[in-house]
Design a protein around this motif. Structure first.
Motif, PDB file in Angstrom:
ATOM      1  N   VAL A 315       0.845  -1.208   0.000  1.00  0.00           N
ATOM      2  CA  VAL A 315       0.000   0.000   0.000  1.00  0.00           C
ATOM      3  C   VAL A 315       0.879   1.257   0.000  1.00  0.00           C
ATOM      4  CG1 VAL A 315      -1.616   1.373   1.386  1.00  0.00           C
ATOM      5  CG2 VAL A 315      -1.993  -1.075   1.075  1.00  0.00           C
ATOM      6  N   ILE A 316       1.954   1.226   0.787  1.00  0.00           N
ATOM      7  CA  ILE A 316       2.849   2.383   0.835  1.00  0.00           C
ATOM      8  C   ILE A 316       3.466   2.634  -0.544  1.00  0.00           C
ATOM      9  CG2 ILE A 316       5.040   3.252   1.745  1.00  0.00           C
ATOM     10  CD1 ILE A 316       4.450   1.772   4.355  1.00  0.00           C
ATOM     11  N   MET A 317       3.996   1.572  -1.155  1.00  0.00           N
ATOM     12  CA  MET A 317       4.656   1.754  -2.447  1.00  0.00           C
ATOM     13  C   MET A 317       3.656   2.276  -3.487  1.00  0.00           C
ATOM     14  SD  MET A 317       7.643   1.075  -1.491  1.00  0.00           S
ATOM     15  CE  MET A 317       8.671   1.136  -2.965  1.00  0.00           C
ATOM     16  N   ARG A 318       2.449   1.740  -3.483  1.00  0.00           N
ATOM     17  CA  ARG A 318       1.435   2.203  -4.433  1.00  0.00           C
ATOM     18  C   ARG A 318       1.057   3.660  -4.154  1.00  0.00           C
ATOM     19  NH1 ARG A 318      -1.822  -1.836  -6.936  1.00  0.00           N
ATOM     20  NH2 ARG A 318      -3.674  -0.654  -6.406  1.00  0.00           N
ATOM     21  N   SER A 319       1.037   4.019  -2.880  1.00  0.00           N
ATOM     22  CA  SER A 319       0.733   5.408  -2.538  1.00  0.00           C
ATOM     23  C   SER A 319       1.845   6.334  -3.030  1.00  0.00           C
ATOM     24  CB  SER A 319       0.557   5.526  -1.024  1.00  0.00           C
ATOM     25  OG  SER A 319       0.697   6.863  -0.614  1.00  0.00           O
ATOM     26  N   LEU A 320       3.089   5.874  -2.941  1.00  0.00           N
ATOM     27  CA  LEU A 320       4.201   6.691  -3.424  1.00  0.00           C
ATOM     28  C   LEU A 320       4.109   6.901  -4.937  1.00  0.00           C
ATOM     29  CD1 LEU A 320       7.137   5.186  -1.308  1.00  0.00           C
ATOM     30  CD2 LEU A 320       5.954   7.361  -0.954  1.00  0.00           C
ATOM     31  N   VAL A 321       3.675   5.844  -5.638  1.00  0.00           N
ATOM     32  CA  VAL A 321       3.471   5.988  -7.086  1.00  0.00           C
ATOM     33  C   VAL A 321       2.358   7.005  -7.341  1.00  0.00           C
ATOM     34  CG1 VAL A 321       2.692   4.813  -9.176  1.00  0.00           C
ATOM     35  CG2 VAL A 321       4.296   3.659  -7.625  1.00  0.00           C
ATOM     36  N   ARG A 322       1.265   6.860  -6.591  1.00  0.00           N
ATOM     37  CA  ARG A 322       0.086   7.709  -6.811  1.00  0.00           C
ATOM     38  C   ARG A 322       0.407   9.185  -6.547  1.00  0.00           C
ATOM     39  NH1 ARG A 322      -3.072   5.580  -3.117  1.00  0.00           N
ATOM     40  NH2 ARG A 322      -3.296   3.611  -4.235  1.00  0.00           N
ATOM     41  N   THR A 323       1.253   9.433  -5.542  1.00  0.00           N
ATOM     42  CA  THR A 323       1.560  10.809  -5.172  1.00  0.00           C
ATOM     43  C   THR A 323       2.844  11.318  -5.830  1.00  0.00           C
ATOM     44  OG1 THR A 323       2.665   9.968  -3.174  1.00  0.00           O
ATOM     45  CG2 THR A 323       0.365  10.657  -2.954  1.00  0.00           C
ATOM     46  N   GLY A 324       3.328  10.596  -6.831  1.00  0.00           N
ATOM     47  CA  GLY A 324       4.453  11.102  -7.620  1.00  0.00           C
ATOM     48  C   GLY A 324       5.809  10.969  -6.954  1.00  0.00           C
ATOM     49  N   ARG A 325       5.917  10.139  -5.901  1.00  0.00           N
ATOM     50  CA  ARG A 325       7.205   9.995  -5.224  1.00  0.00           C
ATOM     51  C   ARG A 325       7.951   8.732  -5.635  1.00  0.00           C
ATOM     52  NH1 ARG A 325       5.213  11.095   0.818  1.00  0.00           N
ATOM     53  NH2 ARG A 325       3.285  10.247  -0.050  1.00  0.00           N
ATOM     54  N   LEU A 326       7.354   7.947  -6.531  1.00  0.00           N
ATOM     55  CA  LEU A 326       8.011   6.759  -7.077  1.00  0.00           C
ATOM     56  C   LEU A 326       7.602   6.702  -8.539  1.00  0.00           C
ATOM     57  CD1 LEU A 326       9.725   4.310  -6.044  1.00  0.00           C
ATOM     58  CD2 LEU A 326       7.588   3.066  -5.852  1.00  0.00           C
ATOM     59  N   VAL A 327       8.589   6.722  -9.435  1.00  0.00           N
ATOM     60  CA  VAL A 327       8.268   6.862 -10.844  1.00  0.00           C
ATOM     61  C   VAL A 327       9.070   5.839 -11.646  1.00  0.00           C
ATOM     62  CG1 VAL A 327      10.045   8.639 -11.202  1.00  0.00           C
ATOM     63  CG2 VAL A 327       8.060   8.582 -12.697  1.00  0.00           C
ATOM     64  N   THR A 328       8.456   5.304 -12.700  1.00  0.00           N
ATOM     65  CA  THR A 328       9.196   4.416 -13.599  1.00  0.00           C
ATOM     66  C   THR A 328       9.284   5.076 -14.969  1.00  0.00           C
ATOM     67  OG1 THR A 328       8.392   2.480 -12.415  1.00  0.00           O
ATOM     68  CG2 THR A 328       9.321   2.105 -14.586  1.00  0.00           C
ATOM     69  N   LEU A 329      10.511   5.297 -15.431  1.00  0.00           N
ATOM     70  CA  LEU A 329      10.756   5.926 -16.728  1.00  0.00           C
ATOM     71  C   LEU A 329      11.296   4.886 -17.701  1.00  0.00           C
ATOM     72  CD1 LEU A 329      12.610   9.207 -15.672  1.00  0.00           C
ATOM     73  CD2 LEU A 329      10.151   8.832 -15.970  1.00  0.00           C
ATOM     74  N   ARG A 330      10.879   4.983 -18.948  1.00  0.00           N
ATOM     75  CA  ARG A 330      11.448   4.131 -20.006  1.00  0.00           C
ATOM     76  C   ARG A 330      12.263   5.031 -20.931  1.00  0.00           C
ATOM     77  NH1 ARG A 330       7.748  -0.380 -22.387  1.00  0.00           N
ATOM     78  NH2 ARG A 330       8.520  -1.263 -20.435  1.00  0.00           N
ATOM     79  N   VAL A 331      13.555   4.761 -20.995  1.00  0.00           N
ATOM     80  CA  VAL A 331      14.470   5.602 -21.765  1.00  0.00           C
ATOM     81  C   VAL A 331      15.036   4.782 -22.920  1.00  0.00           C
ATOM     82  CG1 VAL A 331      16.510   7.085 -21.624  1.00  0.00           C
ATOM     83  CG2 VAL A 331      15.096   6.731 -19.594  1.00  0.00           C
ATOM     84  N   GLY A 332      15.027   5.356 -24.107  1.00  0.00           N
ATOM     85  CA  GLY A 332      15.667   4.703 -25.252  1.00  0.00           C
ATOM     86  C   GLY A 332      17.138   5.093 -25.273  1.00  0.00           C
ATOM     87  N   VAL A 333      18.032   4.135 -25.036  1.00  0.00           N
ATOM     88  CA  VAL A 333      19.459   4.478 -25.018  1.00  0.00           C
ATOM     89  C   VAL A 333      20.176   3.759 -26.153  1.00  0.00           C
ATOM     90  CG1 VAL A 333      19.552   4.915 -22.540  1.00  0.00           C
ATOM     91  CG2 VAL A 333      19.992   2.623 -23.383  1.00  0.00           C
ATOM     92  N   THR A 334      21.139   4.452 -26.722  1.00  0.00           N
ATOM     93  CA  THR A 334      21.945   3.849 -27.768  1.00  0.00           C
ATOM     94  C   THR A 334      22.629   2.621 -27.196  1.00  0.00           C
ATOM     95  OG1 THR A 334      22.495   6.151 -28.130  1.00  0.00           O
ATOM     96  CG2 THR A 334      23.483   4.546 -29.629  1.00  0.00           C
ATOM     97  N   ASP A 335      22.602   1.550 -27.959  1.00  0.00           N
ATOM     98  CA  ASP A 335      23.188   0.294 -27.481  1.00  0.00           C
ATOM     99  C   ASP A 335      24.698   0.374 -27.639  1.00  0.00           C
ATOM    100  OD1 ASP A 335      23.528  -2.225 -26.590  1.00  0.00           O
ATOM    101  OD2 ASP A 335      22.616  -3.211 -28.328  1.00  0.00           O
TER     102      ASP A 335
END
Lengths: 407, 407
Positions: A315-335
């Motif tokens: 619940v804590i981790m989901r709350s952190l996601v909901r309130t913008g304190r835990l974020v997952t970014l997908r970055v395209g990086v040159t191999d």
């Protein structure tokens, strides 16, 4: 009105159980008042020894038994807070207690109940089956069958919560109460109507189990489903409880799972206390229906605190996601060598703390020679996320927010 | 003895601050008593509005200011609970407050303090640098510089915790108190020696910051380091506080990070409350030195509850690993269709809930044609883990426990 439980019954219960349960505090919450726009008072029933108000009704029922009944012992069916309440107070009163639980009940709940002194019997695929078995045990063994909510003595015991709240926080405009089988709401309603006739009562149900609403409208019970508020995940409410709620014309609201989770997180972060899903339902109602309570003096029952630590962490981790304190970014990086270092370097400079890295090649959705990098990052707030994304883009990388980003 | 703070000072402080801080409860914990072998009482200072006892000393100091001093305002240096305490009570008393924090202070701590009404200045790489800056501001602006612990009025205010504990839980054999700069311990000691001369006092320090121990033995201050108990991560204790602790001959203990984490988890799981690292130090001392307290009536100060939710979630997950409820297994699976399904099927049948899967080939440590499968699994307890491992081995797979398994 000819109610099955009277205000006098609740007053008698209060005297009977006094000193044997905790006189929990009701305190004002300035911060939750600011957040919700109501004047919020909280009754901390999670501080009871077995961490829920269920002790009140269980104890009042046990105290009402005759000498012969006490000697015969009791049997109950519950996988939750009522089981612990019965076990604990039966042992205190030297009454033999048996509790039937569905076979699938997690070990820790079984252990918690047997540690308190009850004999636990595992039987049946669900609560209905084990309730039938408990009734059968009562018939054959002579033990008294204890119903968790549809019993006048239980209802009277739960009603004592209202008396204490009205003593500690006078002139409440509304009492907001979680509803499963309806024992707490109906007991509190009976007591409050007599003691403070102008105080409104509102019952709160999980939207997955709107059973009291269904019962009062003559609809079939809800099918139910997965909910974090298992303490109020009841399909069939009581006959006595439904009659009281109907006669006293009490308002009912439902709340979503997301608001219940948010309420649990707020109790942790603001009030520094642990609430289980059902225990947080009243606060969830304030979050979901703010206009209904704005500007009024609102008493919330935090009815229980029995939540598994695993679930609490989730619940804590989901709350952190909901309130913008835990974020997952997908970055395209040159191999190519150095890309991963460049991106993660920017994250560090901006104050982001990387929790998880997934670096994948061979993904057809991205061009050849580009790898897909998923970063899960802790940040202080959504502003940091936005700064971080801008910097990574400035460095020439493509960024998508997978989850947790706020605009 | 000629102490810089007297028991009478603490009694005067108690009268001065009464009604302006929360009269927090001191309650017995039967379950923590069973776990530790002592008779445990807990003082819940985490329930104060800003979630720590620091309000007592800050408020007592503010109330002692002259009219001219109040008009000039105050300046303090703190990145933690003292900052919030000063901000909150200054605004209540209509005193202008400024708080200097190190530049690296997380945004949420800055926000929490400025929301309470203080002007926050970020300055310097660490607390020492920002303290110097705060003193400079005091000199140039005429604001009164508030020291967080080395001040007689602050010490007297913190001492009121002892008066309330001795009122609520008479005949305590020991009071166990977290020690950073020593304000809480010295104030409580002065008050308790007068009111209950036979009650022993024990101060608890993080083993990373044994500063009071160093000061009393004439050693240089500890270097310090990373600790979850940042509220007592103080390198230089106070002059007044050290003098009092030395003159009253108060015992001091240290606790490890692991025991502090375990104490935080127990407060959550048993008492249903949130403790920060420093706030859990007294319980950690009972866990680490049980023989010191066994059979005695022990009063613990749960001094604060300000812990980031991210950190709290991490403490929970680590506690689940430590207590065998979260386990990571490494299974050698044939690199052929069906193996993954077979292993994960066994996990499910045994009641394990898979949280994370890593499936790797090209690992030289395992034979060719064998892939390495890491599974992170939630289980009810260590018995389930053992059953699960046995079943996977019976099915012909090699299993290693990476972390979380108990024998």
């Amino acid at each position: 009105m000819n109610l099955p439980v009277t205000a006098a019954d609740v007053e008698v219960a209060a005297v009977a159980i006094a000193g044997q349960i905790l006189r929990t505090p009701t305190t004002a919450s300035r911060t939750l008042s600011e957040i919700t726009g109501a004047e919020v008072f909280i009754k901390f029933e999670n501080l009871q020894f077995t961490a829920s108000y269920k002790e009140r009704g269980a104890l009042n029922k046990l105290l009402s038994l005759s000498g012969a009944e006490r000697a015969a012992g009791v049997v109950a069916c519950s996988a939750g807070n009522f089981a612990q309440a019965v076990a604990y107070h039966s042992r205190r009163l030297d009454i033999s207690a048996m509790v039937v639980m569905p076979t699938q009940t997690p070990n820790n709940k079984v252990e918690r109940t047997s540690v308190l002194g009850a004999q636990v019997v595992r039987y049946g695929p669900d609560v209905d089956a084990s309730a039938t078995h408990a009734a059968e045990i009562a018939r054959t063994s002579g033990r008294v069958f204890l119903k968790p909510f549809d019993d006048a003595q239980v209802i009277a015991g739960q009603g004592t919560v209202a008396l204490e709240m009205l003593d500690d926080a006078p002139d409440l405009d509304v009492l907001v109460v979680p509803v499963g089988g309806g024992g707490l709401l109906s007991g509190m309603a009976v007591a409050a109507r007599e003691r403070a006739p102008r105080t409104e009562l509102v019952g709160v149900q999980s939207e997955v189990y709107p059973s009291m609403i269904a019962a009062l409208s003559g609809s079939p019970p809800p099918l139910g489903g997965t909910t974090i508020a298992e303490g109020i995940a009841v399909r069939e409410v009581g006959h006595l409880t439904a009659r009281i709620v109907a006669e006293l014309d009490i308002g009912l609201l439902t709340v979503t799972e997301a608001h219940i989770e948010e309420a649990i997180a707020l109790y942790l972060e603001i009030e520094k206390v642990v609430a289980e899903g059902a225990g947080a339902a009243a606060l969830a109602a304030l979050l979901e229906h703010p206009q209904r309570f704005r500007g009024r003096r609102v008493g919330l029952v935090l009815s229980g605190g029995n939540i598994d630590l695993q679930l609490l962490a989730s619940v804590i981790m989901r709350s952190l996601v909901r309130t913008g304190r835990l974020v997952t970014l997908r970055v395209g990086v040159t191999d190519a060598p150095g890309s991963l270092s460049k991106v993660t370097g920017i994250v560090g400079e901006q104050g982001g703390n990387i929790l998880d890295v997934q670096h994948r090649r061979h993904i057809l959705a991205v061009p050849s020679r580009v790898a897909q990098l998923d970063l899960t990052i802790e940040v202080a707030n959504a502003d940091v996320t936005n700064a971080l994304i801008a910097k990574i883009r400035d460095a020439g990388f493509h960024v998508d927010v997978i989850q947790g980003g706020l605009a």
